[in-house]
Every structure is written in C-alpha cells, then in structure tokens.
Design a protein around this motif. Structure first.
Motif, PDB file in Angstrom:
ATOM      1  N   MET A 120      19.688  -2.365  11.748  1.00  0.00           N
ATOM      2  CA  MET A 120      19.676  -3.811  11.923  1.00  0.00           C
ATOM      3  C   MET A 120      18.310  -4.345  11.530  1.00  0.00           C
ATOM      4  O   MET A 120      17.285  -3.699  11.777  1.00  0.00           O
ATOM      5  CB  MET A 120      20.004  -4.202  13.366  1.00  0.00           C
ATOM      6  N   ILE A 121      18.312  -5.502  10.903  1.00  0.00           N
ATOM      7  CA  ILE A 121      17.070  -6.210  10.587  1.00  0.00           C
ATOM      8  C   ILE A 121      17.158  -7.588  11.221  1.00  0.00           C
ATOM      9  O   ILE A 121      18.157  -8.302  11.037  1.00  0.00           O
ATOM     10  CB  ILE A 121      16.865  -6.330   9.061  1.00  0.00           C
ATOM     11  N   THR A 122      16.143  -7.958  11.985  1.00  0.00           N
ATOM     12  CA  THR A 122      16.079  -9.300  12.554  1.00  0.00           C
ATOM     13  C   THR A 122      14.929 -10.054  11.900  1.00  0.00           C
ATOM     14  O   THR A 122      13.960  -9.448  11.429  1.00  0.00           O
ATOM     15  CB  THR A 122      15.876  -9.259  14.076  1.00  0.00           C
ATOM     16  N   TYR A 123      15.030 -11.370  11.885  1.00  0.00           N
ATOM     17  CA  TYR A 123      13.990 -12.172  11.248  1.00  0.00           C
ATOM     18  C   TYR A 123      13.808 -13.484  11.997  1.00  0.00           C
ATOM     19  O   TYR A 123      14.731 -13.992  12.649  1.00  0.00           O
ATOM     20  CB  TYR A 123      14.353 -12.456   9.784  1.00  0.00           C
ATOM     21  N   ALA A 124      12.590 -14.034  11.890  1.00  0.00           N
ATOM     22  CA  ALA A 124      12.313 -15.341  12.480  1.00  0.00           C
ATOM     23  C   ALA A 124      12.818 -16.465  11.590  1.00  0.00           C
ATOM     24  O   ALA A 124      13.260 -17.507  12.073  1.00  0.00           O
ATOM     25  CB  ALA A 124      10.811 -15.497  12.725  1.00  0.00           C
ATOM     26  N   ASP A 125      12.740 -16.268  10.276  1.00  0.00           N
ATOM     27  CA  ASP A 125      13.183 -17.277   9.317  1.00  0.00           C
ATOM     28  C   ASP A 125      13.387 -16.586   7.970  1.00  0.00           C
ATOM     29  O   ASP A 125      13.007 -15.419   7.795  1.00  0.00           O
ATOM     30  CB  ASP A 125      12.151 -18.399   9.201  1.00  0.00           C
ATOM     31  N   THR A 126      13.975 -17.308   7.017  1.00  0.00           N
ATOM     32  CA  THR A 126      14.153 -16.778   5.670  1.00  0.00           C
ATOM     33  C   THR A 126      13.740 -17.833   4.654  1.00  0.00           C
ATOM     34  O   THR A 126      13.743 -19.037   4.942  1.00  0.00           O
ATOM     35  CB  THR A 126      15.612 -16.387   5.388  1.00  0.00           C
ATOM     36  N   ASN A 143      11.923  -7.486  11.705  1.00  0.00           N
ATOM     37  CA  ASN A 143      11.811  -6.275  12.519  1.00  0.00           C
ATOM     38  C   ASN A 143      13.018  -5.392  12.261  1.00  0.00           C
ATOM     39  O   ASN A 143      14.057  -5.860  11.770  1.00  0.00           O
ATOM     40  CB  ASN A 143      11.707  -6.613  14.009  1.00  0.00           C
ATOM     41  N   ARG A 144      12.888  -4.096  12.614  1.00  0.00           N
ATOM     42  CA  ARG A 144      13.933  -3.121  12.325  1.00  0.00           C
ATOM     43  C   ARG A 144      14.427  -2.431  13.590  1.00  0.00           C
ATOM     44  O   ARG A 144      13.644  -2.203  14.513  1.00  0.00           O
ATOM     45  CB  ARG A 144      13.407  -2.044  11.374  1.00  0.00           C
ATOM     46  N   LEU A 145      15.714  -2.103  13.616  1.00  0.00           N
ATOM     47  CA  LEU A 145      16.301  -1.233  14.625  1.00  0.00           C
ATOM     48  C   LEU A 145      17.121  -0.183  13.899  1.00  0.00           C
ATOM     49  O   LEU A 145      17.678  -0.446  12.828  1.00  0.00           O
ATOM     50  CB  LEU A 145      17.201  -2.014  15.588  1.00  0.00           C
ATOM     51  N   ASP A 146      17.199   1.024  14.482  1.00  0.00           N
ATOM     52  CA  ASP A 146      17.964   2.075  13.819  1.00  0.00           C
ATOM     53  C   ASP A 146      19.435   2.013  14.227  1.00  0.00           C
ATOM     54  O   ASP A 146      19.867   1.091  14.935  1.00  0.00           O
ATOM     55  CB  ASP A 146      17.348   3.451  14.078  1.00  0.00           C
ATOM     56  N   SER A 147      20.201   3.010  13.811  1.00  0.00           N
ATOM     57  CA  SER A 147      21.645   2.986  14.043  1.00  0.00           C
ATOM     58  C   SER A 147      22.002   3.083  15.515  1.00  0.00           C
ATOM     59  O   SER A 147      23.115   2.704  15.906  1.00  0.00           O
ATOM     60  CB  SER A 147      22.312   4.134  13.282  1.00  0.00           C
ATOM     61  N   ARG A 148      21.096   3.573  16.339  1.00  0.00           N
ATOM     62  CA  ARG A 148      21.348   3.671  17.779  1.00  0.00           C
ATOM     63  C   ARG A 148      20.954   2.411  18.511  1.00  0.00           C
ATOM     64  O   ARG A 148      21.177   2.282  19.708  1.00  0.00           O
ATOM     65  CB  ARG A 148      20.577   4.866  18.362  1.00  0.00           C
ATOM     66  N   GLY A 149      20.297   1.470  17.804  1.00  0.00           N
ATOM     67  CA  GLY A 149      19.796   0.268  18.450  1.00  0.00           C
ATOM     68  C   GLY A 149      18.377   0.426  18.958  1.00  0.00           C
ATOM     69  O   GLY A 149      17.898  -0.412  19.719  1.00  0.00           O
ATOM     70  N   ALA A 150      17.689   1.494  18.550  1.00  0.00           N
ATOM     71  CA  ALA A 150      16.306   1.708  18.979  1.00  0.00           C
ATOM     72  C   ALA A 150      15.360   0.877  18.128  1.00  0.00           C
ATOM     73  O   ALA A 150      15.469   0.844  16.902  1.00  0.00           O
ATOM     74  CB  ALA A 150      15.942   3.193  18.878  1.00  0.00           C
ATOM     75  N   TRP A 151      14.423   0.212  18.779  1.00  0.00           N
ATOM     76  CA  TRP A 151      13.476  -0.661  18.108  1.00  0.00           C
ATOM     77  C   TRP A 151      12.522   0.161  17.245  1.00  0.00           C
ATOM     78  O   TRP A 151      11.921   1.115  17.700  1.00  0.00           O
ATOM     79  CB  TRP A 151      12.688  -1.453  19.138  1.00  0.00           C
ATOM     80  N   GLN A 152      12.378  -0.226  15.965  1.00  0.00           N
ATOM     81  CA  GLN A 152      11.546   0.507  15.025  1.00  0.00           C
ATOM     82  C   GLN A 152      10.293  -0.257  14.613  1.00  0.00           C
ATOM     83  O   GLN A 152       9.501   0.249  13.829  1.00  0.00           O
ATOM     84  CB  GLN A 152      12.352   0.848  13.776  1.00  0.00           C
ATOM     85  N   GLY A 153      10.122  -1.467  15.097  1.00  0.00           N
ATOM     86  CA  GLY A 153       8.908  -2.219  14.802  1.00  0.00           C
ATOM     87  C   GLY A 153       9.052  -3.122  13.593  1.00  0.00           C
ATOM     88  O   GLY A 153      10.142  -3.324  13.047  1.00  0.00           O
ATOM     89  N   PRO A 154       7.932  -3.687  13.131  1.00  0.00           N
ATOM     90  CA  PRO A 154       7.958  -4.679  12.056  1.00  0.00           C
ATOM     91  C   PRO A 154       8.510  -4.118  10.750  1.00  0.00           C
ATOM     92  O   PRO A 154       8.319  -2.958  10.412  1.00  0.00           O
ATOM     93  CB  PRO A 154       6.484  -5.077  11.907  1.00  0.00           C
TER      94      PRO A 154
END
Length: 603
Positions: A120-126, A143-154
């Motif tokens: 998953m990738i989250t963003y503040a804006d595009t 920011n990034r999360l892996d397939s388990r939903g674990a936070w991976q940082g910016p």
C-alpha cells in the motif's frame, strides 16, 4: 491435545516466584497518555500500588468498513488518459473496500495480473496527472506499507513519481500497466484502517513478539488478523521472530465470530507429522492476536475436520490461553524501585521500604539502577557513571556485589530482557558503545545507527527483539529503532531507522520508556517552562506520533520517566528535586515524595 492457559488474569504484583508461579496479563491494551496540563508545584504523591492492504486471499473482495459507503464510477466514454488515471486512483478509495471498479480502468491483459495486495502507498496529496502515452503522477509525502500492513516508512523520492503506460482498447484509453499497490490518500487510510499487532514468537519460543500492522476497520477484523498471521513475519526477520504455523496452511474463506463470542478458525493444509507442541504454540499465536477483536471470547481451531486444540471435552479454547508467553514478562515484578539517599528502595502496596539486599543497606552513591524482571538482581551505575556493578535485590551482603565494568565514560541506565540478558550503553567521546552481558560473558554489539552516535538514552524491549535510542542531533533530536537477533553465541542488529522526529519543531529529548510492548513514551523539553510526554508506535507511523497522546507539564526541570509496558501501569515523571508525579495524577495522591531518584520499573 490441551493448550495450557497459564495463571488466570492480572493480580497486581507478581512477586519473585519462578516460571511455575508466574502470573500473567490478559491481552494487550494499548495505553496512550491523555492530554493534560499540570503544575508540578501542587503535586502531592507517593510511590504507588501496584494491509497495507487488507491481508486477504489472492483476489480482494469487498470488506465491511466504517464510514459512508462510496461506489466510484467506472470508466466513461471519451475520457482522456489523464482522466482515466485520476479516476483509477479515485476508484481505489471505494467503501466498502474493493478494487473491482479500479480494475475496469486497466487493459484487459493486465486486469488479472494486477496485485494491489502486494503493498500500500499512502499520500498527503498528488500532482495533476499529465501525459498521453505515459501519464505521470507525483505522490506528495508518500508512505509505504507491506503486504501484511506493516508500516515501511516514507516513500523514497525516486519512487514518488508514478508512471502509467497507456493503451487504446476498443477505442478507449486504458492503463496498460499499474503498480502492484493500493494507492490511497492519508485521510482515506486514517479513517478506514486501524493499528493492531500480529503475535509471533522469539527464536527460542519462550516469549511472544508483537509486530504492529494496519488492517481495515469493520466487521472482518478476525479474518484480517488470521490472514496476517498466515503470512508469517516480515522478510528479514529470521532470527528476530518466528511463526509456529506449519508451512502450507491457509485460511478456509474467513473467521466467523458467533454471537456468543466463538471465533471459528478453519484452516486447510497438511499437519501430519507436526508435533503437538508446535500446534499448541500456533494456537497461542492465534489467541493472542484475536484478543484484539472485542467480539471474540473463545476460539476453535481446526485443520480440515481435525480439531487442533482441546480443552477438556470441548474443542473451544479460551481467548486468554498462553499467559506464560506474555510479551511484558508474565513473571515481572509490577511495583516501583528507586534510590533514596543513595540506597535502593521499593514500593510494597504503595508503601516505600528499603530492600534487604546490599544496595538497600549502605549508601554506595549510585546514579542509576536497573532491576531484572523477577526483581532478583540489581545492576547499578556509580555516581560518576564510570562503573557498573551487579548484586542481589533482597538478600546477601556487600560480598555478593560483583563489578562488571570499570573505566566507562558515561553509562546510561542499563536494561534487562526476559532471558536475563543485561544491556549496557556507554556514551563514550567517540560515540555510543552497546554491549550485552549473557552467560557470564560481555559481548560488544554493533548496532548501525546507534553505535558511534551521540545517544541521550536507550531502551531494550522485554522480549529482547528491539533496541531504541534517543539521539542528540543538531537542530532536532530523533528516536531510532533497531531489531535484535539474539540466537546462539552472537548478537546481531539491523540498521536503526528513525521512528520519531520533529515535524515543524525542534525536539529536545530527555528520556525514553516503554508504554506497551509496541509503544514508546518520550520526555522532551518544549521550552524553559514546558515539557512534553508523547507516546508513539515502534513502527514510526505518523498516525501514532501526532495524535492526542501528549502530556504537557508546567516546569522545565522534568528529568526522568518511570514507565512500564504492562497495561494500565501508572506513568511517573520525576524532576531534579525528586518530587514524583503520576500521570494522570490521582485525586488523593498522599504526601509529597521528595528526594527520590532513579525511579524505575523492572526491565
């Protein structure tokens, strides 16, 4: 096969009994400090009592969620390439969560191969999508999360601009290839996902290791949790945490929870040849993880038609199974210790008393103390922070004190883990040196990102898998965290990554503490008249850093925290004059407690 449930429920103080008499803590409760402004001058206290995506099957299905329903519109005739990409991103924000409409924006050749469950990738804006044959979109503050939903940082700057190759299909523009990711806004993510923990074991199988992940809110929590467990620990965690799930097991559709609280965990796979102990530990992992679903009181685990666990004549297992593997240390002493006039004192039912061991009988001019989890041994730091000694807490005399280290530069408060390893950090002129005492030997541990740095304070988790440090940085201090591999005769550490930093502020960190097995509390100075206590997750996710989790204090001389990872344990702060303050303060806190130093819980 019978799963051991261990002692029942928390009973306050646990005493110094061995493993056979250890009492546990039911469940993992995340304790966040309430926002509070308090004047220390009026305090009267005494020592106290006591996925990224949905982790799912191969194809994402609709997930019950909170909030207003939203069904995005499919592609419209005549849309430009930029509009197709913009509406594709919008389609990933469907509620209930589903990607069925988003797939319609893809070329038919890529609809089946697109895998948004990969990350998953989250963003503040595009930025506004631009281009024709290739449409580009820049994700701002991603920011990034892996397939388990674990936070991976910016999201790295090199990955912030996403390119969508386009093609024409039946006279309409479609996306030829899309990143294998669910790409959504921060606001959408914050409203629809919650942080929980997946429970694995340390390499020895002696204590549970919680790993924070994000899963969708709503009615499929138990299903998401079990699917996350089946994926196992994150890549690179071998030697840090392990799963006792036999290879090849998969979930049979979902985990339904009956009205009376029974979670039916139906698995498919081959468990022939798997020993009963492994299956017991697997069930413990499931039970501790499902405790976070408030609707679950019991569970039934089956593989095929075979019950994995039985309790008496029933295959149901109570959700409190496996208390002896509590990540806070089921046998850990619950009360406080401290130094008064150079002597070690302890809290017993809220009343202060000197310990009976050598450090309670004589003033050794100590600067700091760390007590092991069963409250049997004390590691003490000399007044000039150059010497480390070890001695018994409640018995013995001066002859039982053993010097572990001399000639140090500036020893921080040591830390104990569940296996009795003692972790030491020396703040040397050329940077911090980390070492561990185990099996009668001292080993220097290289911790990239902590060793050699200017360290203010450090922590080691009770499960022995995490080391965190507050670093003195020009402009703004930071908190970093490394994962520890402690199997065999060697200790290895991953490169520490930043999990807390100032955003629009200059952090001046003073002290660290554990607030739960996956939450750290920090003390920082805001100004000459104000200090702040902030709680945040070990994964460094922003949603856990900047919520209402701070306690602000009117005084500039708050010097220390006394915090415990055990749920519902009071948090204490101590200024330089030793007037301890409990947060939040009790209505009737007793008489002022003056002159107390090095206030601490075990660990």
């Amino acid at each position: 096969m019978t799963i051991p449930t261990g002692p029942t429920g928390p009973t306050g103080r646990t005493g110094r009994a061995g493993r056979a008499g250890r009492t546990g803590r039911a469940g993992l409760t995340r304790l966040l400090t309430a926002l509070l402004l308090v004047g220390l001058s009026g305090a009267c206290v005494r020592l106290p009592d006591a996925g990224p995506v949905e982790v799912g099957p191969e194809r994402r299905t609709a997930t019950l969620d909170e909030g207003f329903p939203y069904e995005p519109r499919p592609p419209q005739p005549g849309e430009t390439p930029a509009e197709i990409v913009r509406h594709f991103l919008d389609a990933m924000t469907a509620n209930p969560i589903t990607t069925s409409v988003a797939r319609e924006f893809l070329a038919s050749s890529s609809r089946e191969s697109w895998n948004p469950e990969e990350r998953m990738i989250t963003y503040a804006d595009t930025s506004t999508p631009s281009g024709t044959s290739d449409v580009e979109v820049t994700l701002i503050d991603g920011n990034r999360l892996d397939s388990r939903g674990a936070w991976q940082g910016p999201l790295p700057d090199s990955s912030a601009t996403v390119s969508f190759p386009m093609t024409v299909e039946d006279g309409e523009w479609r996306i030829k290839e899309a990143p294998n990711a669910l790409i959504v806004s921060d606001s959408w993510f914050d409203e629809r996902y919650r942080q929980v923990s997946l429970y694995f074991f340390d390499p020895s199988g002696e204590i549970l290791v919680p790993e924070p992940v994000f899963v969708p809110r709503g009615g499929q929590l138990s299903t998401a949790l079990v699917r996350g467990l089946l994926r196992g620990p994150a890549e690179g965690m071998r030697g840090v945490s392990r799963s006792f799930f036999p290879k090849g097991l998969r979930l049979d559709l979902s985990v339904p929870v009956s009205p009376n609280g029974l979670a039916d965990v139906a698995l498919q796979g081959d468990i022939s040849g798997v020993d009963p102990e492994t299956l017991e530990l697997m069930t413990v992992q499931i039970a501790w993880t499902l405790r976070q679903d408030p609707s679950v009181e019991r569970l039934r685990v089956t593989v095929g038609d075979t019950p994995v666990s039985q309790s008496g004549s029933s295959s149901d297992v109570p959700i409190v199974v496996g208390q002896i593997y509590d990540p806070t240390g089921v046998y850990a002493w619950q009360d406080l210790f401290g130094l008064r006039n150079g002597r070690l004192v302890a809290s017993d039912s809220g009343r202060e008393s000197r310990v009976r061991g050598p450090f309670g009988r004589r003033n050794y001019r100590l600067a700091d103390v760390a007590i092991d989890l069963p409250a049997e041994r004390a590691a003490v730091v000399s007044g000039n922070r150059s010497q480390l000694s070890l001695g018994p807490v409640s018995s013995g005399g001066a002859g039982d004190i053993r010097t572990l280290l001399t000639g140090a530069s500036d020893l921080a408060k040591p830390a104990w883990d569940h296996s009795g390893r003692l972790w030491v950090l020396d703040r040397r002129p050329d940077g911090a040196q980390v070492s561990v005492y185990a099996d009668g030997r001292r080993r220097v541990v290289s911790v990239p990102g902590i060793s050699g740095e200017n360290v203010i304070d450090f922590l080691v988790s009770r499960d022995g898998t995490r080391i965190a440090a507050a670093l003195d940085r020009r402009g703004s201090d930071v908190v970093v965290l490394s994962r520890l591999e402690t199997g065999g005769q060697t200790v290895r550490a991953s490169r520490a990554r930043t999990i807390l930093e100032g955003v629009g502020e200059q952090l001046q960190l003073r002290d660290l503490g554990w607030r739960s097995p996956t939450d750290i509390v920090v003390l920082s100075k805001l100004s000459d008249a104000l200090s702040e206590v902030r709680t945040f997750s070990v994964d460094g996710s922003p949603a856990t850093q900047y919520g209402e989790t701070a306690t602000e204090l009117i005084r500039d001389d708050i010097a220390r925290l006394a915090a415990s990872p055990v749920p519902n344990t009071p948090l204490w702060v101590v200024p330089s004059d030793g007037t301890a303050l409990q947060l939040p303060p009790e209505i009737d806190a007793g008489v002022p407690l003056l002159g107390i130093q090095a206030l601490t819980y075990v660990g």
